[in-house]
Design a protein around this motif. Structure first.
Motif, mmCIF file in Angstrom:
data_model
loop_
_atom_site.group_PDB
_atom_site.id
_atom_site.type_symbol
_atom_site.label_atom_id
_atom_site.label_comp_id
_atom_site.label_asym_id
_atom_site.label_seq_id
_atom_site.Cartn_x
_atom_site.Cartn_y
_atom_site.Cartn_z
ATOM 1 N N GLU A 28 41.692 37.011 35.217
ATOM 2 C CA GLU A 28 42.553 38.150 34.453
ATOM 3 C C GLU A 28 43.193 39.188 35.133
ATOM 4 N N ILE A 29 42.762 39.576 36.388
ATOM 5 C CA ILE A 29 43.278 40.431 37.073
ATOM 6 C C ILE A 29 44.725 40.243 37.640
ATOM 7 N N HIS A 31 46.754 41.070 40.210
ATOM 8 C CA HIS A 31 47.161 41.324 41.416
ATOM 9 C C HIS A 31 47.149 39.907 42.416
ATOM 10 N N ALA A 67 43.821 46.801 44.943
ATOM 11 C CA ALA A 67 44.092 47.107 43.264
ATOM 12 C C ALA A 67 43.342 46.082 42.741
ATOM 13 N N TYR A 68 43.302 44.710 43.081
ATOM 14 C CA TYR A 68 42.318 43.857 42.414
ATOM 15 C C TYR A 68 40.943 44.056 42.555
ATOM 16 N N LYS A 69 40.375 44.925 43.543
ATOM 17 C CA LYS A 69 39.056 45.426 43.514
ATOM 18 C C LYS A 69 38.956 46.534 42.926
ATOM 19 N N HIS A 71 40.267 47.117 39.856
ATOM 20 C CA HIS A 71 40.459 46.731 38.464
ATOM 21 C C HIS A 71 39.162 46.624 37.776
ATOM 22 N N PRO A 72 39.052 47.353 36.504
ATOM 23 C CA PRO A 72 38.032 47.410 35.665
ATOM 24 C C PRO A 72 37.348 45.976 35.381
ATOM 25 N N TYR A 74 36.999 43.591 37.668
ATOM 26 C CA TYR A 74 36.278 43.462 38.800
ATOM 27 C C TYR A 74 34.911 43.950 38.799
#
Length: 97
Positions: A28-29, A31, A67-69, A71-72, A74
């Motif tokens: 769902e992320i 990036h 940015a991926y790491k 993300h909420p 994550y």
């Protein structure tokens, strides 16, 4: 391009599918340029720690990976998967092609 590979093993074999499903939350992320989660086929004949699930993702650069790491989703994934896993090994590297 940054390639991100993470290996997981379950503390209890009955939790492998739950771990895989939890890791699928990461799709769902937005990036990643490419993202997939797969269950290990265990076809390698050299013995060692057994990996149950693998995450593979590609990112444009280190900023996209960060940015991926951040993300909420994550963080939610970590909360769901961490209690079920025994092993987690991660590697990030710059692709040469």
């Amino acid at each position: 391009m940054i390639r991100h590979i993470v290996f997981f093993s379950a503390s209890d074999p009955k939790d492998v599918e739950t771990i895989r499903e939890g890791l699928m939350m990461l799709s769902e992320i937005p990036h990643a340029q490419h993202f997939e989660v797969g269950q290990n086929l265990r076809s390698d004949t050299i013995t060692g720690p057994q990996v149950d699930v693998v995450v593979y993702a590609e990112f444009e650069d280190e900023t996209a990976l960060a940015a991926y790491k951040a993300h909420p989703v994550y963080e939610a994934c970590i909360a769901r998967v961490r209690p079920l896993r025994e092993l987690r090994i991660a590697a990030d590297f710059k692709a040469t092609n």
